[in-house]
Write an enzyme that holds these catalytic residues in place. Sequence first.
Site, PDB file in Angstrom:
ATOM      1  N   SER A   1       0.784  -1.229   0.041  1.00 48.72           N
ATOM      2  CA  SER A   1      -0.024  -0.087  -0.101  1.00 48.72           C
ATOM      3  C   SER A   1       1.001   1.411  -0.238  1.00 48.72           C
ATOM      4  CB  SER A   1      -0.814  -0.025   1.151  1.00 48.72           C
ATOM      5  OG  SER A   1      -1.880   0.752   0.926  1.00 48.72           O
TER       6      SER A   1
ATOM      7  N   ASP B   1      -9.514  -5.996  -4.197  1.00 49.95           N
ATOM      8  CA  ASP B   1      -8.979  -4.516  -3.352  1.00 49.95           C
ATOM      9  C   ASP B   1      -9.774  -3.515  -3.478  1.00 49.95           C
ATOM     10  OD1 ASP B   1      -7.432  -2.727  -2.346  1.00 49.95           O
ATOM     11  OD2 ASP B   1      -5.481  -3.825  -2.452  1.00 49.95           O
TER      12      ASP B   1
ATOM     13  N   HIS C   1      -7.755  -5.490   0.455  1.00 48.58           N
ATOM     14  CA  HIS C   1      -6.684  -4.612   0.646  1.00 48.58           C
ATOM     15  C   HIS C   1      -5.802  -5.411   1.867  1.00 48.58           C
ATOM     16  CE1 HIS C   1      -4.257  -1.199  -0.225  1.00 48.58           C
ATOM     17  NE2 HIS C   1      -4.413  -0.771   1.073  1.00 48.58           N
TER      18      HIS C   1
END
Length: 328
Positions: free
Chosen positions: A35, A120, A155
Site C-alpha cells: 500500500s 482490493d 486490501h
Amino acid sequence: MEQYIFLSALIGFCSGQSRLDQYNLESHVSVSGHSSGSFMANQFHVAQCKRVIGAGLFAGGPYYCAQGNLIAMNTCLTLPSSIKVATLITKTQNYASSGLIDPLSNLANSRVYIFSGSRDSVVVPGVVKKQEEYYTSIITSPGTIKTVYDIPAQHGMPTDSYGGTCGSTNLEYINNCNYNGAYEALNHIYGGLQRPSSGAALTGQLILFNQAEFFKLAAPSVYGMDTAGYIYVPSSCQHGAKCRLHIVFHGCQQSREKLGDKYARNTGYNQVADVNNLIILYPQAKSNLSNPNGCWDWWGFSSSAYANKNGYQMTGVERMMLRTLGLY
Ligand SMILES: *[C@@H]1O[C@H](CO)[C@@H](O)[C@H](O)[C@H]1NC(C)=O
C-alpha cells in the site's frame, strides 16, 4: 573508547533501542512494500536503482502518481483511468537527467513483482496495473516483471499463515490468503530461494534500533518517522555469513505505533530470511497531524522532494541501508 561503548550500551539499554549495526552484506539490495509502503518501495527502487536491483510491490500505484498533490492522491487509489503514465515517466526522466535519482539505465534488468488482490477496494487493481504499465515503459528486458492479479484478496499483505480472511478487510491489513506474498516477491527478485515451511520457528532476532540518528535536521517525527525501527537478523547473518539486505515498507496504519511489531513478525519475511541468508530491514513511519495514518510519504506531506533522493524519508532510509552495508 571503552567509555563510549559503555555509554551507548547504557543509552541503548535505557531506551530499549540499539544502534543499527553493520553486517556482512552483498552490495545490492532489494525492497518491497504494501500500500503506501508499495508507493514508497517503488520510489526507493527507482531513485536508488544503482543499488536496488528489485522490488516487490503489493497494492500500490506508480511513481510520482500523486504528483505532490493530496487531491490527486485519491486518483491513485481508485481512479486508474485518470492516471497518465506518460506524465509520470517524463517526471522520472527529468529527475534522472538532473541527477535527483539514479540513471534509469540501471533499471534495465531490474526484477519487479507486482501484486493486486482481485477484491482490493482501497487501491483498486486498475491502479496497480498502472504500476505494471509504468515499469513496462522503463524496463527494457522482457520477463523481469511478474504480476499476480488473481488472488481474491482485499486490501492487505497476503500471507499463508497469519491474518484476517483473505477477501475481507481487517484492521491490521494482513490477510491470510494461503499465499506467501513475501516468499513469492523475494523469490521473483532473487530466484531459486528455498521456501520456508509455513509458520516455521525463527532462528534469528528481531532487533529494535534507533532511527533518530538518520534524521539530521530535526526529530524523526517532523518527517513522519518513528524514533525506532526493526531489523530481522537470522542467526547465520548474525554470525558473519554473507547475506543480502531486503527493505520492507509497511502500509498506512501498520507502523510500530499502531501494530507494535506485528507487521515485522507476521508477514512471513523473517521465515524466508532464515533459510536464505537475508536480513530484513523494517523502517518505521509514524503518524503526525499532516499524516494521521502513519503512511509513507508518496504525496508530498514532508516536502516536494518526497519521491527523489532528497526526500527526507528517502534520505533517512538510504542512510539506514548504508549503515547495514558499513557505508554510513
Ligand atoms: C508533521 O509533519 C510535517 C511534514 O513532515 C512537518 O512539517 C510538521 O512539523 C510535523 N509536525 C510535528 C508536530 O512534528
